[in-house]
Design a protein around this motif. Structure first.
Motif, PDB file in Angstrom:
ATOM      1  N   ARG A 138      67.731 -25.161  76.357  1.00  0.00           N
ATOM      2  CA  ARG A 138      68.075 -24.103  75.405  1.00  0.00           C
ATOM      3  C   ARG A 138      68.994 -24.646  74.314  1.00  0.00           C
ATOM      4  NH1 ARG A 138      65.316 -19.805  74.820  1.00  0.00           N
ATOM      5  NH2 ARG A 138      67.170 -18.718  74.064  1.00  0.00           N
ATOM      6  N   PHE A 139      68.936 -24.028  73.153  1.00  0.00           N
ATOM      7  CA  PHE A 139      69.873 -24.331  72.074  1.00  0.00           C
ATOM      8  C   PHE A 139      70.222 -23.014  71.397  1.00  0.00           C
ATOM      9  CE2 PHE A 139      65.492 -25.338  70.949  1.00  0.00           C
ATOM     10  CZ  PHE A 139      65.255 -24.487  69.881  1.00  0.00           C
ATOM     11  N   ASP A 140      71.387 -22.995  70.749  1.00  0.00           N
ATOM     12  CA  ASP A 140      71.832 -21.732  70.154  1.00  0.00           C
ATOM     13  C   ASP A 140      71.825 -21.740  68.632  1.00  0.00           C
ATOM     14  OD1 ASP A 140      73.956 -23.445  69.897  1.00  0.00           O
ATOM     15  OD2 ASP A 140      75.299 -22.310  71.200  1.00  0.00           O
ATOM     16  N   ALA A 141      71.347 -22.795  68.026  1.00  0.00           N
ATOM     17  CA  ALA A 141      71.167 -22.849  66.572  1.00  0.00           C
ATOM     18  C   ALA A 141      70.160 -23.953  66.267  1.00  0.00           C
ATOM     19  CB  ALA A 141      72.486 -23.107  65.861  1.00  0.00           C
ATOM     20  N   LEU A 142      69.555 -23.843  65.091  1.00  0.00           N
ATOM     21  CA  LEU A 142      68.452 -24.741  64.749  1.00  0.00           C
ATOM     22  C   LEU A 142      68.536 -25.127  63.279  1.00  0.00           C
ATOM     23  CD1 LEU A 142      65.730 -25.944  65.818  1.00  0.00           C
ATOM     24  CD2 LEU A 142      64.641 -23.837  65.059  1.00  0.00           C
ATOM     25  N   VAL A 143      68.175 -26.371  62.984  1.00  0.00           N
ATOM     26  CA  VAL A 143      68.034 -26.844  61.613  1.00  0.00           C
ATOM     27  C   VAL A 143      66.581 -27.255  61.407  1.00  0.00           C
ATOM     28  CG1 VAL A 143      68.671 -28.644  59.950  1.00  0.00           C
ATOM     29  CG2 VAL A 143      70.428 -27.637  61.426  1.00  0.00           C
ATOM     30  N   LEU A 144      65.977 -26.775  60.332  1.00  0.00           N
ATOM     31  CA  LEU A 144      64.631 -27.216  59.956  1.00  0.00           C
ATOM     32  C   LEU A 144      64.789 -28.295  58.897  1.00  0.00           C
ATOM     33  CD1 LEU A 144      61.514 -26.741  60.232  1.00  0.00           C
ATOM     34  CD2 LEU A 144      61.709 -25.283  58.218  1.00  0.00           C
ATOM     35  N   ALA A 145      64.483 -29.530  59.247  1.00  0.00           N
ATOM     36  CA  ALA A 145      64.672 -30.658  58.340  1.00  0.00           C
ATOM     37  C   ALA A 145      63.369 -30.969  57.618  1.00  0.00           C
ATOM     38  CB  ALA A 145      65.141 -31.882  59.118  1.00  0.00           C
ATOM     39  N   ALA A 146      63.408 -30.936  56.282  1.00  0.00           N
ATOM     40  CA  ALA A 146      62.235 -31.211  55.460  1.00  0.00           C
ATOM     41  C   ALA A 146      62.494 -32.430  54.581  1.00  0.00           C
ATOM     42  CB  ALA A 146      61.901 -29.996  54.601  1.00  0.00           C
ATOM     43  N   ALA A 147      61.433 -32.943  53.964  1.00  0.00           N
ATOM     44  CA  ALA A 147      61.573 -34.144  53.133  1.00  0.00           C
ATOM     45  C   ALA A 147      62.421 -33.870  51.902  1.00  0.00           C
ATOM     46  CB  ALA A 147      60.199 -34.653  52.722  1.00  0.00           C
ATOM     47  N   GLY A 148      62.200 -32.743  51.258  1.00  0.00           N
ATOM     48  CA  GLY A 148      62.973 -32.393  50.075  1.00  0.00           C
ATOM     49  C   GLY A 148      62.119 -32.319  48.831  1.00  0.00           C
ATOM     50  N   THR A 149      62.488 -31.424  47.927  1.00  0.00           N
ATOM     51  CA  THR A 149      61.784 -31.240  46.666  1.00  0.00           C
ATOM     52  C   THR A 149      62.719 -30.560  45.671  1.00  0.00           C
ATOM     53  OG1 THR A 149      59.935 -30.105  45.562  1.00  0.00           O
ATOM     54  CG2 THR A 149      60.839 -29.055  47.523  1.00  0.00           C
ATOM     55  N   ARG A 150      62.519 -30.841  44.387  1.00  0.00           N
ATOM     56  CA  ARG A 150      63.281 -30.158  43.348  1.00  0.00           C
ATOM     57  C   ARG A 150      62.630 -28.854  42.929  1.00  0.00           C
ATOM     58  NH1 ARG A 150      63.696 -35.642  42.151  1.00  0.00           N
ATOM     59  NH2 ARG A 150      65.848 -36.425  42.067  1.00  0.00           N
ATOM     60  N   ASP A 151      61.437 -28.593  43.422  1.00  0.00           N
ATOM     61  CA  ASP A 151      60.685 -27.384  43.059  1.00  0.00           C
ATOM     62  C   ASP A 151      61.258 -26.181  43.802  1.00  0.00           C
ATOM     63  OD1 ASP A 151      58.721 -25.286  43.086  1.00  0.00           O
ATOM     64  OD2 ASP A 151      57.214 -26.745  42.471  1.00  0.00           O
ATOM     65  N   GLY A 167      63.410 -16.681  63.803  1.00  0.00           N
ATOM     66  CA  GLY A 167      63.109 -15.359  64.337  1.00  0.00           C
ATOM     67  C   GLY A 167      62.333 -15.424  65.630  1.00  0.00           C
ATOM     68  N   GLU A 168      61.364 -16.344  65.710  1.00  0.00           N
ATOM     69  CA  GLU A 168      60.586 -16.482  66.944  1.00  0.00           C
ATOM     70  C   GLU A 168      61.455 -16.945  68.107  1.00  0.00           C
ATOM     71  OE1 GLU A 168      57.067 -18.751  66.990  1.00  0.00           O
ATOM     72  OE2 GLU A 168      55.894 -17.266  65.888  1.00  0.00           O
ATOM     73  N   LEU A 169      62.403 -17.833  67.813  1.00  0.00           N
ATOM     74  CA  LEU A 169      63.228 -18.411  68.872  1.00  0.00           C
ATOM     75  C   LEU A 169      64.512 -17.638  69.118  1.00  0.00           C
ATOM     76  CD1 LEU A 169      62.718 -22.173  67.949  1.00  0.00           C
ATOM     77  CD2 LEU A 169      61.717 -20.939  69.891  1.00  0.00           C
ATOM     78  N   GLY A 170      64.800 -16.688  68.243  1.00  0.00           N
ATOM     79  CA  GLY A 170      65.981 -15.858  68.428  1.00  0.00           C
ATOM     80  C   GLY A 170      67.292 -16.570  68.178  1.00  0.00           C
ATOM     81  N   VAL A 171      67.293 -17.554  67.264  1.00  0.00           N
ATOM     82  CA  VAL A 171      68.513 -18.288  66.935  1.00  0.00           C
ATOM     83  C   VAL A 171      68.601 -18.432  65.420  1.00  0.00           C
ATOM     84  CG1 VAL A 171      68.507 -19.589  69.104  1.00  0.00           C
ATOM     85  CG2 VAL A 171      67.375 -20.544  67.078  1.00  0.00           C
ATOM     86  N   PRO A 172      69.811 -18.625  64.876  1.00  0.00           N
ATOM     87  CA  PRO A 172      69.910 -18.907  63.442  1.00  0.00           C
ATOM     88  C   PRO A 172      69.269 -20.236  63.117  1.00  0.00           C
ATOM     89  CG  PRO A 172      72.045 -19.185  64.516  1.00  0.00           C
ATOM     90  CD  PRO A 172      71.141 -18.557  65.531  1.00  0.00           C
TER      91      PRO A 172
END
Length: 272
Positions: A138-151, A167-172
């Motif tokens: 289990r974890f209580d927070a999540l970061v979605l890491a992406a490559a990055g874009t200026r758009d 929302g699916e995982l119930g964590v920020p």
């Protein structure tokens, strides 16, 4: 998840187009996804291509299909945001196939990221699969890491994925980028931990390994993340999404327009 059901016209070859990387692991990940897509829909020709660094490019693949007597094809951009590569590079590559030769009808699908503001359930399932593989706890927070874009529109689509996944995982769930835009993955993990999260995991919004994902792993670990997911690569849910993108383009009610020699008939289905 049920396998994609394609109608008869889906016998059209499917050309996958990845960004490309100097890292050989990235090209192998694209080839693995092509094999997974072909295995999920026996009888469909699935060919990988790359915009840069790796051969063949999409123009060469399309010309080869036309010369082999395949007058129709579906091109699926292996991209997670509809930024510059989707808007400019891919249409240019398809247009370059208009050099004198056999007629060719090419349909270009949406990217694999959110289309029409909707985040596909298969994409979320693939992200969850990789997270569970990294750490089934289990974890209580999540970061979605992406490559990055200026758009800004592309960044907005990444934010929608983060919101849906959290929302699916119930964590920020917070967004981070490996380049081009803040915050960095290390900064995002640090902020969540400072706000009271004890177990922060990082989901990788990457289709293939490479230096950006390597940097995300190092930064996340240094900031105290308990788990960092691997890239999506050939996740079965991703193969399903590719097939459904292709099916949507093939099943479009817009009549096909055959190109004359020297001209390419190009449909940008669901174009931004």
């Amino acid at each position: 998840m049920r396998p994609a059901r394609l109608t008869a016209p889906a016998a059209d070859p499917v050309v996958l187009v990845a960004h490309g990387s100097r890292d050989p692991r990235a090209a192998e990940a694209t080839r693995a996804l092509a094999r997974a897509v072909a295995a999920a829909r026996p009888g469909t020709t699935v060919l990988p291509s790359w915009l840069d660094h790796t051969e063949p490019g999409p123009t060469a693949v399309l010309r080869g299909l036309a010369e082999a007597g395949r007058p129709q094809a579906v091109l699926v951009p292996l991209l997670l945001t509809a930024a510059y590569h989707r808007r400019v590079d891919i249409p240019a590559a398809v247009a370059a196939a208009r050099e004198p030769g056999p007629a060719m009808d090419v349909r270009v699908t949406d990217v694999l990221g959110p289309a029409d503001a909707a985040v596909d359930a298969a994409l979320l399932a693939a992200l969850r699969r990789r997270l569970a593989e990294a750490d089934p706890g289990r974890f209580d927070a999540l970061v979605l890491a992406a490559a990055g874009t200026r758009d800004p529109h592309a960044r907005g689509s990444v934010g929608r994925v983060a919101a849906a996944l959290g929302g699916e995982l119930g964590v920020p769930c917070r967004v981070s980028y490996a380049s081009a835009a803040p915050p960095s993955t290390g900064a995002a993990v640090t902020r969540l931990r400072a706000a009271g999260a004890r177990r922060v995991a990082v989901a990788a919004y990457f289709l293939a390994p490479g230096r950006f994902h390597d940097a995300v792993v190092a930064a996340a670990r240094a900031a105290g993340a308990v788990a960092v997911a691997g890239p999506l690569t050939d996740a079965p849910e991703l193969a399903d999404l590719v097939l459904r993108r292709a099916a949507l383009a093939v099943d479009s009610k817009t009549p096909r327009r055959m190109a004359r020699p020297g001209r390419a008939a190009v449909r940008l289905d669901q174009a931004e």
